[in-house]
Scaffold this motif. Structure first.
Motif, short mmCIF file in Angstrom:
data_model
loop_
_atom_site.label_atom_id
_atom_site.label_comp_id
_atom_site.label_asym_id
_atom_site.label_seq_id
_atom_site.Cartn_x
_atom_site.Cartn_y
_atom_site.Cartn_z
N TYR A 17 0.81 -1.13 0.04
CA TYR A 17 -0.10 0.03 -0.02
C TYR A 17 1.28 1.13 -0.04
N ILE A 18 0.40 2.28 -0.31
CA ILE A 18 0.77 3.47 -0.69
C ILE A 18 1.04 4.70 1.10
N GLY A 19 2.39 5.00 1.22
CA GLY A 19 1.70 5.55 2.57
C GLY A 19 2.42 6.67 2.61
N PRO A 20 2.54 7.91 3.45
CA PRO A 20 3.56 9.20 3.68
C PRO A 20 4.69 8.68 3.01
N PHE A 21 5.57 9.75 2.10
CA PHE A 21 6.49 9.89 2.18
C PHE A 21 6.85 8.79 1.34
N THR A 22 6.04 8.16 -0.27
CA THR A 22 6.44 7.40 -0.65
C THR A 22 6.75 7.67 -2.28
N GLU A 23 7.47 7.61 -2.91
CA GLU A 23 8.55 7.97 -4.15
C GLU A 23 7.69 6.84 -5.22
N LEU A 24 7.09 7.59 -5.53
CA LEU A 24 6.42 6.71 -7.04
C LEU A 24 6.37 7.33 -8.50
N ARG A 25 6.62 6.82 -9.19
CA ARG A 25 6.67 6.50 -11.04
C ARG A 25 5.46 6.31 -11.23
N VAL A 26 4.84 7.87 -12.06
CA VAL A 26 2.96 7.57 -12.81
C VAL A 26 3.46 7.79 -14.34
N GLU A 27 3.01 7.34 -14.59
CA GLU A 27 3.04 7.34 -16.88
C GLU A 27 1.56 7.17 -17.41
N VAL A 28 1.67 8.00 -18.15
CA VAL A 28 0.38 8.37 -19.08
C VAL A 28 1.09 7.55 -20.44
N PHE A 29 1.00 6.52 -20.93
CA PHE A 29 0.84 6.29 -21.89
C PHE A 29 0.90 6.67 -23.01
N GLY A 30 1.99 7.05 -23.74
CA GLY A 30 2.10 8.11 -25.58
C GLY A 30 1.52 9.96 -25.23
N PRO A 32 4.13 12.69 -23.23
CA PRO A 32 5.28 12.36 -22.41
C PRO A 32 5.61 12.82 -20.90
N GLU A 33 4.28 14.16 -21.66
CA GLU A 33 4.73 15.39 -20.06
C GLU A 33 3.65 14.91 -18.88
N MET A 34 3.39 13.72 -18.95
CA MET A 34 2.91 13.34 -18.16
C MET A 34 3.16 12.13 -17.63
N GLN A 35 4.49 12.04 -17.66
CA GLN A 35 5.66 10.18 -17.14
C GLN A 35 6.48 11.48 -16.41
N ARG A 36 6.29 11.50 -14.63
CA ARG A 36 6.84 11.92 -13.60
C ARG A 36 7.44 10.89 -12.93
N ASP A 37 8.20 11.44 -11.79
CA ASP A 37 8.28 11.09 -10.37
C ASP A 37 7.50 11.89 -9.75
N VAL A 38 6.70 10.77 -7.84
CA VAL A 38 6.40 12.18 -7.52
C VAL A 38 6.73 11.52 -6.04
N MET A 39 7.07 12.25 -5.36
CA MET A 39 6.70 12.15 -4.04
C MET A 39 5.41 12.64 -2.81
N THR A 40 5.00 11.12 -2.55
CA THR A 40 3.78 11.70 -1.44
C THR A 40 4.12 12.38 -0.33
N ASP A 41 2.66 12.79 0.19
CA ASP A 41 2.94 13.90 1.49
C ASP A 41 3.01 13.03 2.63
N VAL A 84 1.58 3.25 -12.16
CA VAL A 84 1.76 3.50 -11.17
C VAL A 84 2.54 3.08 -10.60
N ASN A 85 4.07 2.31 -10.12
CA ASN A 85 4.29 1.71 -9.56
C ASN A 85 5.63 2.72 -8.74
N PHE A 86 5.62 1.62 -7.36
CA PHE A 86 6.61 1.71 -6.66
C PHE A 86 8.25 2.52 -7.66
N LYS A 87 8.57 3.61 -7.27
CA LYS A 87 10.84 3.18 -7.49
C LYS A 87 11.18 2.37 -7.30
#
Length: 209
Positions: A17-30, A32-41, A84-87
């Motif tokens: 499960y996703i928790g606080p201060f978790t690094e994730l990789r989010v990608e929307v196929f096709g 490119p500007e919506m493919q980025r790494d995020v960290m939860t608060d 969405v995947n864990f880094k």
């Protein structure tokens, strides 16, 4: 309830499960500007372009993928494919062991991050509180310590009245308020227990006899 030890705190969970201060990789196929790494608060949330704020805490990566997909579909991206995947595997592993599951007669059953000290009442509050018909005198905590499964029986009303302290819950605990499929395996014993003015702690193996 016995307190979990270090080995119990890092035991593997079936779902990450996703928790606080978790690094994730989010990608929307096709896109490119919506493919980025995020960290939860600190509450497990984050923001994403065109989607806005997402409450990811206590959810799986698949659940968050679907939420992003549904917000984008038809408005910004035609038939979006979102992942969405864990880094890293270690990030996912640490999150697995930092959640408490809350089930039964609550408004929002699920797994919630354990940040700091979390009590039984707090865990129920994280799940949106109890529903209208919840049996407040019928609350169960399942906990595994040293390879043994313990069951604690609690009464939320008694805790609110100050009959006994609000017990602390720990990562990997399972809290069940009132009825749920998971607790029915203990129904015969639990039905013989009166409304509790003090907690009762039992070994699950003894309850199955």
């Amino acid at each position: 309830m016995p307190l979990p030890g270090a080995d119990d705190g890092v035991r593997a969970s079936r779902v990450a499960y996703i928790g606080p201060f978790t690094e994730l990789r989010v990608e929307v196929f096709g896109v490119p500007e919506m493919q980025r790494d995020v960290m939860t608060d600190g509450q497990g949330g984050f923001t994403f372009p065109l989607v806005g704020a997402l409450d990811a805490g206590g959810k799986t990566t698949n659940m968050v993928s679907e939420e992003i997909r549904s917000r984008l579909a038809g408005r910004y991206v035609r038939d979006p494919q979102v992942t969405v995947n864990f880094k890293s595997p270690t990030s996912a592993y640490s999150i697995q062991s930092m959640t408490v599951a809350v089930d039964g007669e609550v408004k929002k059953a699920g797994a919630y991050p354990v940040v700091g000290r979390v009590t039984l009442m707090r865990a129920v509050a994280l799940a949106g509180g109890t529903n209208e018909f919840a049996k407040l005198e019928d609350v169960v905590i399942f906990r595994t310590v040293g390879g043994k499964e313990y069951v604690g029986l609690y009464n939320l009303e008694a805790i609110r009245r100050g009959n006994y302290p609000d017990p602390e819950v720990f990562p990997n605990d399972i809290v069940i308020v009132g009825d749920s499929p998971q607790r029915r395996r203990f129904n015969q014993l639990l039905q013989s227990v009166p409304a509790l003015l003090s907690p009762i702690i039992l070994l699950a193996s003894e309850m199955r006899k």
